[in-house]
Design a protein around this motif. Sequence first.
Motif, PDB file in Angstrom:
ATOM      1  N   ILE A 152     -49.816   6.838  89.056  1.00 54.45           N
ATOM      2  CA  ILE A 152     -50.078   8.338  88.731  1.00 54.45           C
ATOM      3  C   ILE A 152     -50.906   9.293  89.492  1.00 54.45           C
ATOM      4  N   LEU A 153     -51.037   8.883  90.706  1.00 51.36           N
ATOM      5  CA  LEU A 153     -51.989  10.422  90.763  1.00 51.36           C
ATOM      6  C   LEU A 153     -50.616  11.362  91.346  1.00 51.36           C
ATOM      7  N   PRO A 154     -49.692  11.090  92.299  1.00 45.75           N
ATOM      8  CA  PRO A 154     -48.869  11.742  92.965  1.00 45.75           C
ATOM      9  C   PRO A 154     -47.990  12.349  91.408  1.00 45.75           C
ATOM     10  N   GLY A 155     -48.472  11.838  90.078  1.00 44.14           N
ATOM     11  CA  GLY A 155     -47.828  12.954  88.936  1.00 44.14           C
ATOM     12  C   GLY A 155     -48.849  13.679  88.957  1.00 44.14           C
ATOM     13  N   LEU A 156     -50.006  14.226  89.710  1.00 42.35           N
ATOM     14  CA  LEU A 156     -50.627  15.453  89.434  1.00 42.35           C
ATOM     15  C   LEU A 156     -50.395  16.082  90.802  1.00 42.35           C
ATOM     16  N   ALA A 157     -50.728  15.324  91.768  1.00 42.89           N
ATOM     17  CA  ALA A 157     -50.748  16.300  93.493  1.00 42.89           C
ATOM     18  C   ALA A 157     -49.477  15.591  94.518  1.00 42.89           C
ATOM     19  N   ALA A 158     -48.828  15.657  93.973  1.00 43.27           N
ATOM     20  CA  ALA A 158     -47.059  15.105  95.048  1.00 43.27           C
ATOM     21  C   ALA A 158     -47.419  17.361  95.234  1.00 43.27           C
ATOM     22  N   SER A 159     -47.222  17.185  97.181  1.00 44.77           N
ATOM     23  CA  SER A 159     -46.963  18.508  97.419  1.00 44.77           C
ATOM     24  C   SER A 159     -46.277  17.955  98.463  1.00 44.77           C
ATOM     25  N   SER A 160     -45.409  17.262  98.466  1.00 49.16           N
ATOM     26  CA  SER A 160     -44.047  17.494  99.720  1.00 49.16           C
ATOM     27  C   SER A 160     -42.634  17.262  99.317  1.00 49.16           C
ATOM     28  N   PRO A 161     -42.455  17.881  98.875  1.00 53.08           N
ATOM     29  CA  PRO A 161     -40.685  17.799  99.323  1.00 53.08           C
ATOM     30  C   PRO A 161     -39.468  18.167  99.669  1.00 53.08           C
ATOM     31  N   VAL A 162     -40.304  18.931 101.172  1.00 50.65           N
ATOM     32  CA  VAL A 162     -39.634  18.792 102.376  1.00 50.65           C
ATOM     33  C   VAL A 162     -40.097  18.421 103.617  1.00 50.65           C
ATOM     34  N   ALA A 163     -39.487  18.173 104.237  1.00 47.57           N
ATOM     35  CA  ALA A 163     -39.604  17.132 105.971  1.00 47.57           C
ATOM     36  C   ALA A 163     -38.445  17.128 106.408  1.00 47.57           C
ATOM     37  N   LEU A 165     -36.570  20.434 107.337  1.00 45.76           N
ATOM     38  CA  LEU A 165     -35.759  20.792 106.825  1.00 45.76           C
ATOM     39  C   LEU A 165     -34.925  20.700 105.785  1.00 45.76           C
ATOM     40  N   LYS A 166     -34.937  19.687 105.187  1.00 41.90           N
ATOM     41  CA  LYS A 166     -34.737  19.086 104.296  1.00 41.90           C
ATOM     42  C   LYS A 166     -35.404  18.776 103.173  1.00 41.90           C
ATOM     43  N   ARG A 167     -34.230  19.022 101.478  1.00 41.11           N
ATOM     44  CA  ARG A 167     -35.058  18.293 100.157  1.00 41.11           C
ATOM     45  C   ARG A 167     -34.800  17.157 100.114  1.00 41.11           C
ATOM     46  N   GLN A 168     -36.235  16.613 100.511  1.00 40.49           N
ATOM     47  CA  GLN A 168     -36.441  14.779 100.108  1.00 40.49           C
ATOM     48  C   GLN A 168     -35.815  14.398  98.503  1.00 40.49           C
ATOM     49  N   PRO A 169     -35.677  13.031  98.491  1.00 36.81           N
ATOM     50  CA  PRO A 169     -35.405  12.427  97.188  1.00 36.81           C
ATOM     51  C   PRO A 169     -36.328  12.102  96.538  1.00 36.81           C
ATOM     52  N   PHE A 170     -37.491  13.038  97.344  1.00 36.43           N
ATOM     53  CA  PHE A 170     -38.816  12.390  96.997  1.00 36.43           C
ATOM     54  C   PHE A 170     -39.557  13.568  96.316  1.00 36.43           C
ATOM     55  N   SER A 171     -40.504  13.941  95.657  1.00 34.58           N
ATOM     56  CA  SER A 171     -41.548  14.507  95.059  1.00 34.58           C
ATOM     57  C   SER A 171     -42.726  14.532  95.803  1.00 34.58           C
ATOM     58  N   ASP A 172     -42.819  13.729  96.547  1.00 28.65           N
ATOM     59  CA  ASP A 172     -44.067  13.282  97.524  1.00 28.65           C
ATOM     60  C   ASP A 172     -43.589  11.957  98.349  1.00 28.65           C
ATOM     61  N   TYR A 173     -42.979  13.227  99.503  1.00 27.04           N
ATOM     62  CA  TYR A 173     -42.144  12.540 100.392  1.00 27.04           C
ATOM     63  C   TYR A 173     -43.107  11.866 101.684  1.00 27.04           C
ATOM     64  N   ARG A 174     -45.027  12.707 101.660  1.00 30.38           N
ATOM     65  CA  ARG A 174     -45.032  12.602 102.419  1.00 30.38           C
ATOM     66  C   ARG A 174     -46.282  10.586 101.882  1.00 30.38           C
ATOM     67  N   LEU A 357     -48.109  23.952  84.549  1.00 32.31           N
ATOM     68  CA  LEU A 357     -47.144  24.985  85.830  1.00 32.31           C
ATOM     69  C   LEU A 357     -45.946  23.418  86.516  1.00 32.31           C
ATOM     70  N   GLY A 358     -47.165  22.086  86.310  1.00 33.47           N
ATOM     71  CA  GLY A 358     -46.472  21.147  87.549  1.00 33.47           C
ATOM     72  C   GLY A 358     -46.973  20.760  88.897  1.00 33.47           C
ATOM     73  N   THR A 359     -46.486  19.868  89.369  1.00 30.05           N
ATOM     74  CA  THR A 359     -47.395  19.660  90.781  1.00 30.05           C
ATOM     75  C   THR A 359     -46.726  20.653  91.270  1.00 30.05           C
ATOM     76  N   LEU A 360     -46.861  21.321  92.514  1.00 32.34           N
ATOM     77  CA  LEU A 360     -46.796  21.917  93.777  1.00 32.34           C
ATOM     78  C   LEU A 360     -45.206  21.242  94.224  1.00 32.34           C
ATOM     79  N   SER A 361     -44.964  20.363  94.395  1.00 33.25           N
ATOM     80  CA  SER A 361     -43.813  19.482  94.777  1.00 33.25           C
ATOM     81  C   SER A 361     -42.586  20.267  93.977  1.00 33.25           C
ATOM     82  N   GLY A 362     -43.024  20.498  92.975  1.00 36.90           N
ATOM     83  CA  GLY A 362     -41.810  20.708  91.902  1.00 36.90           C
ATOM     84  C   GLY A 362     -41.772  22.045  92.006  1.00 36.90           C
TER      85      GLY A 362
END
Length: 398
Positions: A152-163, A165-174, A357-362
């Motif tokens: 559940i940690l990515p539900g708090l810390a995800a910050s990588s929705p873009v790589a 120059l595309k919006r990726q299908p993962f909130s935590d693409y890293r 606010l929700g994750t930085l990714s969001g």
Amino acid sequence: MIVDRDTFNIRPITDKLFWDYAAAQVNEIDRGEIAWSNELVLHVVELKTNGPAKTLEGLHRLFQKEVLEINRRLEPYNACLMPGAMHPWMDPDTETRLWPHEYNPIYEAYNRIFDCRGHGWANLQSTHINLPFANDEEFEKLHAAIRIVLPILPGLAASSPVAGLKRQPFSDYRLEVYRSNSNRIPSVTGLVIPEAVFSREEYDRHIFQRMYRDIAPHDPENILQDEWLNSRGAIARFDRGSIEIRVLDIQECTLADLAVVRIITDLLKALVEERWCSLDEQKSWNEETLYHIFMNVIQDAENTVIDDKSYLSLFDMPTKGKADVGSLWRHIFEELYSADEVQNDRVLNCLDRMITLGTLSGRISRALPSEFTRDDARGVYEQLCNCLQEGKLFEIDG
């Protein structure tokens, strides 16, 4: 990551930063309570506590001071630090520059075996937490608790929705690229969620020895035969008596990073103390089941619905059988902290706001148009650079 102040392209100049400070080519800068060190690639600088910290109190201010100092020293290069877990348009195939100085043989061995010209090696930044254990009994409790929390940690810390120059299908693409960066030798990463082993002897037999055996044909000089080869989402470091959590995306400022660290350490203490569930219950979860939850969460972060009632019960989550991860983190927050504590503690106040606010990714995703250009991305990530410099959260209208 170090980027140009105008274009926000990556700048592979960490060695120049260190040379300017030390008048020698070093791989680490001792700054008292905080140290700077190199990483695999030349555009990344690591900030870390200079040895174990006895308390989290005030750490965000120490890290913020170092961010300001590094940014000051990068000014002559027209460069600055950018937060977040992935650069939004770096092309790792053409832009990757490995650290060429001390430890280079290790990095070259990784590159030869895994090819580090990829997002999963060259374009990712994370926050690591090392938590201590003294013996097998403490390792058993800590490892059991960490395995439960990892999904559940990515539900708090995800910050990588873009790589790219595309919006990726993962909130935590890293984490999506991280989990597959060692596919050539799968035992190096496993399922990211560590196996259910709870003693040093078990860990060595089931994880270390298998990993060393599998990489040996590719590593004839035994350069990589060490504990740090392990790339699971949490790795046992018996050489220093700690377990290192590695699944956290970096946030927009040091205050936010330390807020994430605070709730995770407090949550793990509660689990180790068997506040809501027994040690045996925690140990009973296999990595495949936890991995299934984890994969859903790296895709949808706080919006992921968990419909495994037995998993939710580990945190005493009141539910009719399912709950979204954002609600689970709100529940955990309210279980751990009183209203008075939150009101009087800047870190907890920040954490409260982050969960709302929700994750930085969001937030990054919502700040970008549905179809965005490089200029759009540059505008958002320039704001993130300002958040890092000013020590504040990234908030958007609406």
